[in-house]
Motif scaffolding. Structure first.
Motif, PDB file in Angstrom:
ATOM      1  N   LEU A 116       3.809  -1.976  -5.896  1.00 41.83           N
ATOM      2  CA  LEU A 116       4.126  -2.092  -7.317  1.00 41.83           C
ATOM      3  C   LEU A 116       5.087  -3.256  -7.524  1.00 41.83           C
ATOM      4  CD1 LEU A 116       3.915   1.142  -6.487  1.00 41.83           C
ATOM      5  CD2 LEU A 116       4.396   1.445  -8.910  1.00 41.83           C
ATOM      6  N   MET A 117       4.827  -4.069  -8.547  1.00 41.09           N
ATOM      7  CA  MET A 117       5.640  -5.262  -8.777  1.00 41.09           C
ATOM      8  C   MET A 117       5.963  -5.414 -10.260  1.00 41.09           C
ATOM      9  SD  MET A 117       3.327  -7.816  -6.397  1.00 41.09           S
ATOM     10  CE  MET A 117       4.420  -9.208  -6.649  1.00 41.09           C
ATOM     11  N   ASN A 118       7.234  -5.636 -10.574  1.00 37.86           N
ATOM     12  CA  ASN A 118       7.671  -6.011 -11.924  1.00 37.86           C
ATOM     13  C   ASN A 118       7.061  -5.117 -12.996  1.00 37.86           C
ATOM     14  OD1 ASN A 118       7.263  -8.800 -10.247  1.00 37.86           O
ATOM     15  ND2 ASN A 118       9.170  -8.789 -11.384  1.00 37.86           N
ATOM     16  N   SER A 119       7.131  -3.819 -12.795  1.00 38.05           N
ATOM     17  CA  SER A 119       6.494  -2.881 -13.713  1.00 38.05           C
ATOM     18  C   SER A 119       7.380  -1.671 -13.959  1.00 38.05           C
ATOM     19  CB  SER A 119       5.133  -2.437 -13.160  1.00 38.05           C
ATOM     20  OG  SER A 119       4.224  -3.524 -13.132  1.00 38.05           O
ATOM     21  N   GLN A 120       6.993  -0.863 -14.935  1.00 41.47           N
ATOM     22  CA  GLN A 120       7.734   0.347 -15.286  1.00 41.47           C
ATOM     23  C   GLN A 120       6.850   1.570 -15.112  1.00 41.47           C
ATOM     24  OE1 GLN A 120       9.945   0.212 -18.952  1.00 41.47           O
ATOM     25  NE2 GLN A 120       9.799   2.432 -19.279  1.00 41.47           N
ATOM     26  N   ILE A 121       7.424   2.590 -14.446  1.00 40.56           N
ATOM     27  CA  ILE A 121       6.719   3.840 -14.205  1.00 40.56           C
ATOM     28  C   ILE A 121       7.548   4.959 -14.836  1.00 40.56           C
ATOM     29  CG2 ILE A 121       5.548   5.244 -12.469  1.00 40.56           C
ATOM     30  CD1 ILE A 121       4.833   2.243 -12.362  1.00 40.56           C
ATOM     31  N   ASP A 122       6.995   5.662 -15.797  1.00 39.25           N
ATOM     32  CA  ASP A 122       7.756   6.678 -16.520  1.00 39.25           C
ATOM     33  C   ASP A 122       7.748   8.024 -15.803  1.00 39.25           C
ATOM     34  OD1 ASP A 122       8.354   4.785 -18.414  1.00 39.25           O
ATOM     35  OD2 ASP A 122       6.901   5.502 -19.896  1.00 39.25           O
ATOM     36  N   ASP A 123       8.533   8.956 -16.329  1.00 35.04           N
ATOM     37  CA  ASP A 123       8.748  10.263 -15.714  1.00 35.04           C
ATOM     38  C   ASP A 123       7.433  10.986 -15.385  1.00 35.04           C
ATOM     39  OD1 ASP A 123      11.371   9.694 -16.257  1.00 35.04           O
ATOM     40  OD2 ASP A 123      11.630  11.229 -17.805  1.00 35.04           O
ATOM     41  N   GLU A 124       7.466  11.634 -14.217  1.00 41.65           N
ATOM     42  CA  GLU A 124       6.399  12.546 -13.779  1.00 41.65           C
ATOM     43  C   GLU A 124       5.054  11.863 -13.530  1.00 41.65           C
ATOM     44  OE1 GLU A 124       7.325  15.534 -12.998  1.00 41.65           O
ATOM     45  OE2 GLU A 124       9.317  15.357 -13.895  1.00 41.65           O
ATOM     46  N   ALA A 125       5.024  10.549 -13.497  1.00 41.93           N
ATOM     47  CA  ALA A 125       3.774   9.852 -13.175  1.00 41.93           C
ATOM     48  C   ALA A 125       3.511   9.934 -11.677  1.00 41.93           C
ATOM     49  CB  ALA A 125       3.845   8.399 -13.621  1.00 41.93           C
ATOM     50  N   THR A 126       2.233   9.787 -11.304  1.00 43.87           N
ATOM     51  CA  THR A 126       1.863   9.704  -9.888  1.00 43.87           C
ATOM     52  C   THR A 126       1.052   8.438  -9.668  1.00 43.87           C
ATOM     53  OG1 THR A 126      -0.176  10.990 -10.165  1.00 43.87           O
ATOM     54  CG2 THR A 126       1.829  12.213  -9.643  1.00 43.87           C
ATOM     55  N   VAL A 127       1.339   7.773  -8.556  1.00 43.48           N
ATOM     56  CA  VAL A 127       0.660   6.519  -8.232  1.00 43.48           C
ATOM     57  C   VAL A 127       0.222   6.573  -6.772  1.00 43.48           C
ATOM     58  CG1 VAL A 127       0.863   4.012  -8.048  1.00 43.48           C
ATOM     59  CG2 VAL A 127       2.028   5.228  -9.908  1.00 43.48           C
ATOM     60  N   GLY A 128      -1.059   6.293  -6.532  1.00 47.55           N
ATOM     61  CA  GLY A 128      -1.548   6.193  -5.178  1.00 47.55           C
ATOM     62  C   GLY A 128      -2.270   7.457  -4.724  1.00 47.55           C
ATOM     63  N   PRO A 129      -2.763   7.407  -3.480  1.00 51.02           N
ATOM     64  CA  PRO A 129      -2.511   6.351  -2.494  1.00 51.02           C
ATOM     65  C   PRO A 129      -3.361   5.092  -2.742  1.00 51.02           C
ATOM     66  CG  PRO A 129      -3.986   7.979  -1.578  1.00 51.02           C
ATOM     67  CD  PRO A 129      -3.578   8.492  -2.929  1.00 51.02           C
ATOM     68  N   PHE A 130      -2.892   3.993  -2.180  1.00 47.08           N
ATOM     69  CA  PHE A 130      -3.629   2.723  -2.155  1.00 47.08           C
ATOM     70  C   PHE A 130      -3.862   2.149  -3.547  1.00 47.08           C
ATOM     71  CE2 PHE A 130      -5.423   5.474   1.311  1.00 47.08           C
ATOM     72  CZ  PHE A 130      -4.581   4.981   2.298  1.00 47.08           C
ATOM     73  N   ALA A 131      -2.848   2.205  -4.384  1.00 51.40           N
ATOM     74  CA  ALA A 131      -2.911   1.577  -5.702  1.00 51.40           C
ATOM     75  C   ALA A 131      -2.124   0.275  -5.683  1.00 51.40           C
ATOM     76  CB  ALA A 131      -2.355   2.508  -6.773  1.00 51.40           C
ATOM     77  N   TYR A 132      -2.482  -0.627  -6.599  1.00 49.97           N
ATOM     78  CA  TYR A 132      -1.812  -1.917  -6.715  1.00 49.97           C
ATOM     79  C   TYR A 132      -1.423  -2.099  -8.181  1.00 49.97           C
ATOM     80  CZ  TYR A 132      -1.166  -7.029  -6.130  1.00 49.97           C
ATOM     81  OH  TYR A 132      -0.674  -8.308  -6.089  1.00 49.97           O
ATOM     82  N   ILE A 133      -0.128  -2.002  -8.455  1.00 54.28           N
ATOM     83  CA  ILE A 133       0.380  -2.156  -9.818  1.00 54.28           C
ATOM     84  C   ILE A 133       1.009  -3.540  -9.916  1.00 54.28           C
ATOM     85  CG2 ILE A 133       1.780  -1.176 -11.653  1.00 54.28           C
ATOM     86  CD1 ILE A 133      -0.407   0.687 -10.553  1.00 54.28           C
ATOM     87  N   ARG A 134       0.338  -4.436 -10.613  1.00 54.16           N
ATOM     88  CA  ARG A 134       0.771  -5.832 -10.710  1.00 54.16           C
ATOM     89  C   ARG A 134       1.727  -6.025 -11.884  1.00 54.16           C
ATOM     90  NH1 ARG A 134      -4.756  -9.025 -10.608  1.00 54.16           N
ATOM     91  NH2 ARG A 134      -3.334 -10.771 -11.002  1.00 54.16           N
ATOM     92  N   PRO A 135       2.334  -7.209 -12.000  1.00 51.74           N
ATOM     93  CA  PRO A 135       3.412  -7.397 -12.981  1.00 51.74           C
ATOM     94  C   PRO A 135       3.030  -7.072 -14.419  1.00 51.74           C
ATOM     95  CG  PRO A 135       3.426  -9.182 -11.390  1.00 51.74           C
ATOM     96  CD  PRO A 135       2.200  -8.379 -11.113  1.00 51.74           C
ATOM     97  N   ASN A 136       4.093  -6.676 -15.148  1.00 57.86           N
ATOM     98  CA  ASN A 136       4.031  -6.414 -16.593  1.00 57.86           C
ATOM     99  C   ASN A 136       3.152  -5.222 -16.938  1.00 57.86           C
ATOM    100  OD1 ASN A 136       5.662  -8.746 -17.117  1.00 57.86           O
ATOM    101  ND2 ASN A 136       3.822 -10.001 -16.845  1.00 57.86           N
ATOM    102  N   SER A 137       3.138  -4.249 -16.060  1.00 63.51           N
ATOM    103  CA  SER A 137       2.410  -3.016 -16.350  1.00 63.51           C
ATOM    104  C   SER A 137       3.390  -1.900 -16.688  1.00 63.51           C
ATOM    105  CB  SER A 137       1.550  -2.611 -15.150  1.00 63.51           C
ATOM    106  OG  SER A 137       0.512  -3.557 -14.946  1.00 63.51           O
ATOM    107  N   HIS A 138       2.946  -0.985 -17.530  1.00 72.15           N
ATOM    108  CA  HIS A 138       3.768   0.152 -17.953  1.00 72.15           C
ATOM    109  C   HIS A 138       2.936   1.421 -17.792  1.00 72.15           C
ATOM    110  CE1 HIS A 138       6.430   2.123 -21.304  1.00 72.15           C
ATOM    111  NE2 HIS A 138       6.411   2.813 -20.173  1.00 72.15           N
ATOM    112  N   ILE A 139       3.308   2.211 -16.798  1.00 70.76           N
ATOM    113  CA  ILE A 139       2.614   3.455 -16.505  1.00 70.76           C
ATOM    114  C   ILE A 139       3.378   4.576 -17.205  1.00 70.76           C
ATOM    115  CG2 ILE A 139       1.714   4.940 -14.689  1.00 70.76           C
ATOM    116  CD1 ILE A 139       0.679   1.988 -14.715  1.00 70.76           C
TER     117      ILE A 139
END
Length: 455
Positions: A313-336
């Motif tokens: 994950l790079m240059n991004s925001q992940i909000d409460d209780e979110a789940t990411v992965g396995p093997f995900a790619y979060i590129r810049p300027n993303s908001h989960i």
């Protein structure tokens, strides 16, 4: 209270690094060495900071900015010669001056503050930061008089057999009465094998003048970085300090030996870091998160109760209780968004996802705005690039995107709309509509037999 000044020696080329990158700009735990030093001096609230630059001066200035002053050392003729270059800036001022090396990233602001206190309370002309080592080989020895003051500094090559047994060494960091420093610098000669002007000679000159010379022993491990071996050692020592600080603040680190955290990272209590986790500078992680294994976060903001595993994950925001992965790619300027699920082999770029949306697997979302409660099926692609420009896809709340859908931007999928599996969507889809964009299936009876006969 007297004014505090600082001189940072950062003009050496660093040939032993064998690098195109100027020595003091080599990073330790994500920050250039000289930036570590300057940041500590800023934390000390030094009234003026002067960095002595030479090789790579422009790049050093670009890194450090205009918060400090610079003096150019055109020829590298020794440490005393380097300090002399600050004469036009500090030479006529009264106060206390620290002299530190730009390749000493491990000396903390607390240690420098203690050095200044010792110096000012003892009314010394000079105070040397020293350290006791089990094996002092190669270092200058600090020889003390019977009253405990420093009598002189003796380099290893010049030391007697008894002097070599001394385990207190000179770290190369000093505190001076500023006026006495610049007066003594004018008396330093270069009658030595290298023809250079050395700062320890200032200490000797002040001692001969009857001035008080003190030594402050630090237990903090210091490393002057002159080559890649020392750079790796400094990295390991600083990383250990960083990990220890986070663990003492309530973070669980399963395996510190395989966990890497850079400077300027914040992590909340009861967050767990699994092996193989790398967290870069600027990252803020909330409480009760699970990060890793084998996960990299660079300059991200992560809420509470988030789970991220085996992802980048790079240059991004992940909000409460979110789940990411396995093997995900979060590129810049993303908001989960809150409670969003990002599954395996999903790539997100410059995209926002609203509360509770799901992108479970094998999907690319780029330059998209996804509402809340959206389900994005396996194999979905936002076709955002036409070879010249990037275009935006908007997917509104509670929509359902079927598997293997291509959303050709610019395009909007309305609220509550359905996209049939296998569709290529090129026009906006109204709210609550079902969009089907695929050729009707045709079955050729017994045609498979004909193909088999041809083979």
């Amino acid at each position: 209270m007297s004014e505090k000044f600082a001189i940072v020696l950062a003009a050496g080329q660093g040939t032993r690094m064998k690098s195109k990158l100027y020595k003091v700009l080599h990073p330790v735990c994500g920050k250039p060495m000289v930036q570590h030093v300057v940041d500590n001096l800023v934390e000390l609230q030094a009234d003026e900071i002067v960095v002595i630059v030479g090789h790579g001066a422009d790049k050093v200035k670009q890194q450090l900015g205009d918060q400090i002053e610079y003096a150019m050392q055109e020829q590298q003729l020794g440490t005393a010669h380097a300090v002399m270059q600050a004469d036009s800036i500090l030479g006529e001022k009264r106060g206390t001056t620290l002299v530190v090396s730009g390749d000493e990233p491990l000396i903390s602001s607390d240690t420098l503050a203690a050095l200044i206190r010792t110096h000012e309370q003892s009314h010394a002309a000079a105070t040397i930061l020293t350290r006791v080592m089990e094996d002092p080989t190669g270092y200058g020895r600090v020889i003390r008089a019977d009253n405990g003051e420093v009598a002189r500094i003796v380099e290893q090559k010049d030391a007697t057999e008894d002097e070599r047994k001394v385990r207190e060494i000179n770290t190369g960091t000093y505190c001076f009465d500023n006026e006495k420093l610049f007066a003594a610098l004018k008396l330093v000669g270069n009658d030595n094998a290298q023809g250079e002007y050395y700062l320890p000679d200032v200490v000797e000159i002040l001692g001969r003048q009857g001035e008080r010379i003190e030594g402050f022993i630090t237990e903090e491990i210091t490393v002057g970085v002159n080559d890649r071996v020392a750079l790796a050692k400094a990295e390991a020592l600083m990383r250990e300090r960083i990990l220890t600080r986070h663990m003492r603040q309530g973070v669980t680190i399963i395996d510190p030996s395989s966990t890497y955290i850079e400077t300027e990272v914040e992590i909340g209590r009861d967050t767990v870091l699994y092996p193989g986790t790398i967290i870069g500078s600027g990252t803020v992680i909330g409480e009760d998160c699970v990060i890793g294994p084998h996960t990299q976060l660079m300059n991200c903001r992560v809420g509470n109760g988030v789970e991220i595993k085996q992802s980048v994950l790079m240059n991004s925001q992940i909000d409460d209780e979110a789940t990411v992965g396995p093997f995900a790619y979060i590129r810049p300027n993303s908001h989960i968004g809150e409670s969003v699920k990002i599954g395996d082999f999903v790539e997100i770029k410059n995209t926002s996802l609203g509360k509770g949306s799901k992108v479970s697997h094998l999907t690319y979302l780029g330059d998209a705005e996804v509402g809340s409660g959206v389900n994005v099926g396996c194999g979905t692609v936002t076709v955002n690039y036409d070879g010249v420009n990037k275009h935006k896809t908007i997917i509104k709340d509670n929509s359902f995107i079927g598997c293997n859908a291509n959303l050709v931007a610019p395009v909007t999928v309305g609220e509550g709309a359905y996209i049939a599996a296998g569709s290529t969507i090129t026009r906006d889809v109204p709210d609550e509509a079902l969009a089907i964009a695929r050729e009707r299936q045709t079955n050729k009876e017994d045609y498979a037999k004909k193909l088999t006969k041809k083979k």
